[in-house]
Design an enzyme around this catalytic site. Structure first.
Site, PDB file in Angstrom:
ATOM      1  N   LYS A  86     -59.607 -43.267 -15.529  1.00 24.62           N
ATOM      2  CA  LYS A  86     -58.238 -43.702 -15.245  1.00 24.62           C
ATOM      3  C   LYS A  86     -57.991 -44.978 -16.038  1.00 24.62           C
ATOM      4  O   LYS A  86     -58.941 -45.663 -16.421  1.00 24.62           O
ATOM      5  CB  LYS A  86     -58.111 -43.985 -13.739  1.00 24.62           C
ATOM      6  CG  LYS A  86     -56.706 -43.985 -13.216  1.00 24.62           C
ATOM      7  CD  LYS A  86     -56.260 -42.613 -12.774  1.00 24.62           C
ATOM      8  CE  LYS A  86     -54.832 -42.622 -12.279  1.00 24.62           C
ATOM      9  NZ  LYS A  86     -54.412 -41.329 -11.776  1.00 24.62           N
ATOM     10  N   GLY A 184     -40.841 -35.791   1.976  1.00 26.56           N
ATOM     11  CA  GLY A 184     -40.677 -36.096   0.550  1.00 26.56           C
ATOM     12  C   GLY A 184     -40.263 -34.848  -0.208  1.00 26.56           C
ATOM     13  O   GLY A 184     -41.057 -33.938  -0.401  1.00 26.56           O
ATOM     14  N   GLY A 186     -39.330 -34.435  -3.437  1.00 30.57           N
ATOM     15  CA  GLY A 186     -39.271 -34.740  -4.866  1.00 30.57           C
ATOM     16  C   GLY A 186     -39.683 -33.529  -5.679  1.00 30.57           C
ATOM     17  O   GLY A 186     -39.467 -32.382  -5.278  1.00 30.57           O
ATOM     18  N   VAL A 188     -42.554 -32.181  -6.275  1.00 37.20           N
ATOM     19  CA  VAL A 188     -43.488 -31.263  -5.618  1.00 37.20           C
ATOM     20  C   VAL A 188     -42.902 -30.751  -4.293  1.00 37.20           C
ATOM     21  O   VAL A 188     -42.893 -29.541  -4.038  1.00 37.20           O
ATOM     22  CB  VAL A 188     -44.849 -31.952  -5.345  1.00 37.20           C
ATOM     23  CG1 VAL A 188     -45.793 -31.001  -4.626  1.00 37.20           C
ATOM     24  CG2 VAL A 188     -45.486 -32.434  -6.645  1.00 37.20           C
TER      25      VAL A 188
HETATM   26  P1  NAD Z   1     -41.489 -37.664  -6.647  1.00 38.77           P
HETATM   27  O1  NAD Z   1     -41.325 -39.116  -6.942  1.00 38.77           O
HETATM   28  O2  NAD Z   1     -40.767 -36.661  -7.461  1.00 38.77           O
HETATM   29  O3  NAD Z   1     -41.081 -37.388  -5.117  1.00 38.77           O
HETATM   30  C1  NAD Z   1     -41.344 -38.239  -4.052  1.00 38.77           C
HETATM   31  C2  NAD Z   1     -40.237 -38.039  -3.031  1.00 38.77           C
HETATM   32  O4  NAD Z   1     -40.558 -38.771  -1.854  1.00 38.77           O
HETATM   33  C3  NAD Z   1     -38.881 -38.526  -3.501  1.00 38.77           C
HETATM   34  O5  NAD Z   1     -37.905 -37.532  -3.250  1.00 38.77           O
HETATM   35  C4  NAD Z   1     -38.662 -39.781  -2.660  1.00 38.77           C
HETATM   36  O6  NAD Z   1     -37.280 -40.032  -2.414  1.00 38.77           O
HETATM   37  C5  NAD Z   1     -39.385 -39.411  -1.398  1.00 38.77           C
HETATM   38  N1  NAD Z   1     -39.758 -40.562  -0.555  1.00 38.77           N
HETATM   39  C6  NAD Z   1     -40.071 -41.827  -0.928  1.00 38.77           C
HETATM   40  N2  NAD Z   1     -40.335 -42.567   0.157  1.00 38.77           N
HETATM   41  C7  NAD Z   1     -40.212 -41.745   1.242  1.00 38.77           C
HETATM   42  C8  NAD Z   1     -40.370 -41.916   2.643  1.00 38.77           C
HETATM   43  N3  NAD Z   1     -40.682 -43.096   3.174  1.00 38.77           N
HETATM   44  N4  NAD Z   1     -40.172 -40.847   3.457  1.00 38.77           N
HETATM   45  C9  NAD Z   1     -39.832 -39.640   2.937  1.00 38.77           C
HETATM   46  N5  NAD Z   1     -39.647 -39.428   1.614  1.00 38.77           N
HETATM   47  C10 NAD Z   1     -39.837 -40.467   0.791  1.00 38.77           C
HETATM   48  O7  NAD Z   1     -43.058 -37.415  -6.652  1.00 38.77           O
HETATM   49  P2  NAD Z   1     -43.810 -36.010  -6.790  1.00 38.77           P
HETATM   50  O8  NAD Z   1     -44.170 -35.792  -8.198  1.00 38.77           O
HETATM   51  O9  NAD Z   1     -43.050 -34.965  -6.034  1.00 38.77           O
HETATM   52  O10 NAD Z   1     -45.173 -36.344  -6.026  1.00 38.77           O
HETATM   53  C11 NAD Z   1     -45.211 -36.431  -4.614  1.00 38.77           C
HETATM   54  C12 NAD Z   1     -46.596 -36.904  -4.180  1.00 38.77           C
HETATM   55  O11 NAD Z   1     -47.589 -35.990  -4.671  1.00 38.77           O
HETATM   56  C13 NAD Z   1     -47.006 -38.273  -4.746  1.00 38.77           C
HETATM   57  O12 NAD Z   1     -47.844 -38.916  -3.811  1.00 38.77           O
HETATM   58  C14 NAD Z   1     -47.811 -37.918  -5.985  1.00 38.77           C
HETATM   59  O13 NAD Z   1     -48.735 -38.937  -6.318  1.00 38.77           O
HETATM   60  C15 NAD Z   1     -48.531 -36.668  -5.499  1.00 38.77           C
HETATM   61  N6  NAD Z   1     -48.956 -35.775  -6.587  1.00 38.77           N
HETATM   62  C16 NAD Z   1     -48.050 -35.248  -7.436  1.00 38.77           C
HETATM   63  C17 NAD Z   1     -48.471 -34.380  -8.458  1.00 38.77           C
HETATM   64  C18 NAD Z   1     -47.488 -33.772  -9.415  1.00 38.77           C
HETATM   65  O14 NAD Z   1     -47.865 -32.813 -10.125  1.00 38.77           O
HETATM   66  N7  NAD Z   1     -46.249 -34.228  -9.470  1.00 38.77           N
HETATM   67  C19 NAD Z   1     -49.837 -34.065  -8.593  1.00 38.77           C
HETATM   68  C20 NAD Z   1     -50.749 -34.617  -7.681  1.00 38.77           C
HETATM   69  C21 NAD Z   1     -50.289 -35.473  -6.677  1.00 38.77           C
END
Ligand code: NAD
Length: 357
Positions: A86, A184, A186, A188
């Protein structure tokens, strides 16, 4: 007395026998970065680059060591021919980004000759990684030669993990009639909600963005709850897909769900929270196992990219979790502990095989 560099690095509580740590400085562009390569037993170290305004060098070092160590375990349990690493760039992503900074960083990645492969992470976008890629070939997760955005594949892996957990807990993989709370919505979370809806699951959703909640309510007939109450929602499965540290001393006693399975990184605030979940009879899908879809997707990148083969490997997350759940039952250990042990076993096997020639 000030800690000497030796104390800061080799005796750092997060050191975990890292193979190599590189401190990078480029005065002209303002780059201050640390690249940590934890373990290359299984292959080159893959892990993203995070940009964050760390309050101290010690905080940046601790974070990169912790994250790099975690990538070794994640890549090992995903069955990938990749080690763990990392990097962190110290700076505010809103103010300190520049092409020159990413080029300078790319030159440092390049000097490692492929021992470290980088990708995006918090504060570093895919566009930034493309910029890094102008100085080195050792970047992953960029549009060219890859699968594009890994999030839908991460969501698919989480979906397969929820199916495996339901099968283990209820004896049936059928999600019809099961209620899942997605915290959340987002990249995912929304894709996961769609897959769950298609499989007949009922949905409870929470997000700080009202528009995302309204969208899920309209498209999937989901019930909305406040972000603060999502963990305590009346449901069968709690799927944290937003923040870390959502499972802790305060929230675990309030869980109504008997399964926790979501994409968020570092869901356990402390390692003891894994045992706390076991004691409460909650089946926890360890985060670094269930959310490996993205890294599996990235590992398939290249001229011979095969979508079907990649999806098959992502689906295998469900099989890995089934093994973890069974071993947790048999040994009376928290699933988080079992997952760590399985990763360590894979590494030990690879080291023994290498030593045997
Ligand atoms: P993202 O930023 O697209 O989505 C996160 C969502 O969470 C957003 O819609 C945000 O508004 C919401 N959020 C923030 N604070 C919040 C709260 N207090 N309560 C409820 N919702 C809240 O991120 P993502 O890419 O969808 O990833 C989501 C999680 O999965 C993260 O922890 C990320 O590290 C992990 N992750 C993602 C991937 C990937 O491929 N994108 C891979 C492994 C792990």
């Amino acid at each position: 007395m000030k800690a000497s560099p030796v104390h800061l690095v080799f005796r750092n509580e997060a050191f975990a026998d890292h193979e190599q740590i590189v401190f990078c400085r480029d005065v002209e562009s303002g780059l201050s970065a640390i690249i940590a390569i934890h373990d290359t037993t299984l292959g080159p170290a893959l892990g993203g680059t995070r940009m964050w305004p760390y309050e101290s060098e010690a905080a940046a070092l601790r974070d990169v060591l912790r994250l790099s160590h975690g990538m070794t375990y994640k890549n090992a349990l995903a069955g990938l021919p990749l080690g763990g690493g990392k990097a962190v760039i110290v700076g505010d992503p809103k103010r300190h980004k520049s092409p020159a900074l990413f080029h300078a960083y790319g030159r440092y990645v390049d000097r490692l000759g492929g021992a470290y492969l980088t990708a995006e992470d918090v504060g570093v976008s895919v566009d930034d990684v493309v910029e890094v890629g102008t100085a080195t070939a050792h970047v992953r997760g960029i549009p060219e030669g890859g699968a594009g955005d890994p999030s839908p594949h991460t969501a698919y892996g989480v979906y397969k993990g929820i199916v495996a957990a339901a099968r283990h807990k209820h004896g049936s993989a059928d999600l019809d009639g099961i209620t899942v709370c997605v915290q959340g919505l987002g990249q995912v979370g929304m894709a996961l909600a769609e897959l769950l809806h298609e499989a007949g699951a009922g949905l409870v959703v929470a997000d700080v963005r009202d528009a995302a909640v309204a969208d899920a309510v309209e498209r999937f007939g989901a019930e909305a709850v406040s972000p603060q109450e999502a963990h305590a929602a009346d449901c069968d499965v709690f799927a944290p897909c937003a923040l870390g540290a959502v499972l802790n001393e305060r929230t675990i006693p309030e869980l109504k769900a008997r399964i926790v399975a979501g994409s968020a990184n570092n869901q356990l605030e402390r390692s003891a929270d894994g045992e706390r979940l076991l004691e409460r009879g909650v089946l926890y899908a360890p985060d670094f196992v269930i959310n490996a879809g993205g890294v599996i997707c990235i590992s398939h990148e290249g001229p011979d990219f095969d979508l079907e083969a990649m999806r098959k490997d992502v689906a295998a997350i469900g099989d890995t979790l089934a093994t973890i759940f069974a071993r947790s039952d048999a040994q009376g250990l928290a699933t988080s502990v079992v997952a760590d042990r399985m990763a360590e076993e894979r590494l030990a096997e690879a080291r023994n095989a290498a030593a045997a020639g």
